[in-house]
Design an enzyme around this catalytic site. Structure first.
Site, PDB file in Angstrom:
ATOM      1  CE1 TYR A 155       0.206   7.713   2.891  1.00 22.31           C
ATOM      2  CE2 TYR A 155       0.531   5.468   2.127  1.00 22.31           C
ATOM      3  CZ  TYR A 155      -0.265   6.429   2.719  1.00 22.31           C
ATOM      4  OH  TYR A 155      -1.519   6.091   3.154  1.00 22.31           O
ATOM      5  CG  ASP A 172      -1.803   1.206   1.296  1.00 20.04           C
ATOM      6  OD1 ASP A 172      -2.825   1.179   0.587  1.00 20.04           O
ATOM      7  OD2 ASP A 172      -1.494   2.195   2.000  1.00 20.04           O
ATOM      8  CE  LYS A 187      -3.835   4.549   0.386  1.00 23.98           C
ATOM      9  NZ  LYS A 187      -2.446   4.409   0.826  1.00 23.98           N
ATOM     10  CG  HIS A 195      -4.537   9.524   0.194  1.00 24.45           C
ATOM     11  ND1 HIS A 195      -3.179   9.567   0.052  1.00 24.45           N
ATOM     12  CD2 HIS A 195      -4.747   9.027   1.430  1.00 24.45           C
ATOM     13  CE1 HIS A 195      -2.604   9.104   1.157  1.00 24.45           C
ATOM     14  NE2 HIS A 195      -3.534   8.771   2.000  1.00 24.45           N
TER      15      HIS A 195
END
Ligand SMILES: NC(=O)c1ccc[n+]([C@@H]2O[C@H](COP(=O)([O-])OP(=O)(O)OC[C@H]3O[C@@H](n4cnc5c(N)ncnc54)[C@H](OP(=O)(O)O)[C@@H]3O)[C@@H](O)[C@H]2O)c1
Length: 304
Positions: free
Chosen positions: A38, A33, A68, A101
């Site tokens: 990130y 994920d 996302k 997201h």
């Protein structure tokens, strides 16, 4: 099909070495994920390439990769460029799952960060954004599409306008924030729930130790001869939903997979059910007096 345990990749500071992803693949994780926000897409892409080179996996098709759409790209015309950027970061031709997201739109062309000014939050345009997500799937850039941090209210709205319904809603679920109503709603609508922060994001800036230090968890772990993390993860698994757990520690990534050859008792479930409920502090990124979400209730449509 989606492996029931996914490997989380969000961390502060951002990871700078791909080794832990290779350890995870070696340990048996096949579901990863990530998200543009990130900063781990490139590193994960390098790890996938290296895993194939080392023969840990034969091809990328053995993995389930989720990424996302960040909020600065939640504009109809920016969704396609965003997924293309994500695929380029990962060095992949397709994603298995692409998620919105957050149901949040930020002014475009801003730095990709969770630490933005709340005045930069614009009204979220669900229809145009989802239409562009559907186009990503039609073009084969992702096998499926879904959402994250959507309430029952927002899912109802989305289901009424979607030509391709969302397959996943990725939300916070743990023993301290059990989300029974949302999980039941998603099951009824055929939407898979993926649980983020299943350990309450202990030791992480957007989390707390409320889950891992819960005395009920401690008591059950002692009785069962398991770790507190294993009990917390097993409970999520027994809700019939998917776990997304992050550890960048070689021993703990293995520990977190050892949850399948035992089960919790009815009494364990009863005790966990009685744990006082509270969301994690992740919402602080979005709630503020200078933005449209003044309170937690505003952000979560009153579904507290
Ligand atoms: N869609 C969203 O909005 C959203 C929001 C948050 C998270 N996520 C995703 O969900 C993933 C998981 O959530 P999270 O990272 O917030 O929280 P989490 O997985 O609940 O907790 C991560 C923390 O738990 C520690 N940990 C892991 N295994 C452990 C064990 N066996 N014993 C003790 N401590 C352990 C980790 O430390 P070590 O690394 O030192 O082991 C880390 O500090 C994220 O990485 C991200 O991919 C999505």
């Amino acid at each position: 099909m989606m492996p029931v345990v996914g490997f989380g990749t969000a961390s502060e500071p951002v990871l700078s070495d791909q080794t832990i992803f290779l350890d995870a693949i070696e340990a048996g994780y096949r579901h990863f994920d990530t998200a543009m926000a990130y900063g781990t897409e490139q590193l994960l892409g390098c790890a996938i390439e290296e895993a194939i080179r080392r023969g840990l996996i034969k091809s990328r098709d053995e993995l389930f990769i989720t990424s996302k759409l960040w909020c600065t790209y939640a504009h109809h015309d920016l969704v396609l460029p965003a997924i293309k950027q994500t695929l380029s970061n990962l060095g992949l031709e397709y994603l298995d799952l692409y998620l919105i997201h957050w149901p949040i739109r930020l002014v475009e062309h801003k730095e990709i960060t969770f630490y933005f000014d709340k005045v930069d939050i614009l009204p979220f345009e669900m229809g145009p954004t989802w239409e562009a997500m559907e186009e990503c799937q039609r073009l084969g850039l992702t096998k499926s599409i879904g959402v994250s941090n959507f309430t029952c209210k927002k899912l109802t709205q989305l289901l009424s306008l979607a030509r391709i319904p969302p397959v996943v809603n990725q939300v916070e679920v743990n023993i301290g924030w059990q989300q029974k109503k949302l999980i039941d709603f998603c099951k009824e609508k055929g939407i898979v729930v993926c649980a983020w922060s299943p350990l309450g994001a202990c030791g992480v800036g957007w989390g707390s130790n409320m889950v891992i230090e819960n005395p009920v968890l401690h008591q059950i772990a002692q009785t069962r001869g398991k770790t507190k993390a294993q009990v917390a993860l097993r409970w999520v698994y027994e809700q019939g939903i998917v776990i997304i757990v992050k550890s960048f520690n070689k021993e703990r990534i293995r520990e977190n997979l050892k949850i399948f050859d035992w089960e919790l008792s009815e009494e364990d479930h009863r005790l966990i059910c009685e744990i006082p409920q509270k969301r994690g502090p992740c919402e602080n990124f979005f709630v503020g007096s200078d933005g449209p979400f003044k309170t937690s209730e505003d952000l979560w449509d009153g579904e507290m």
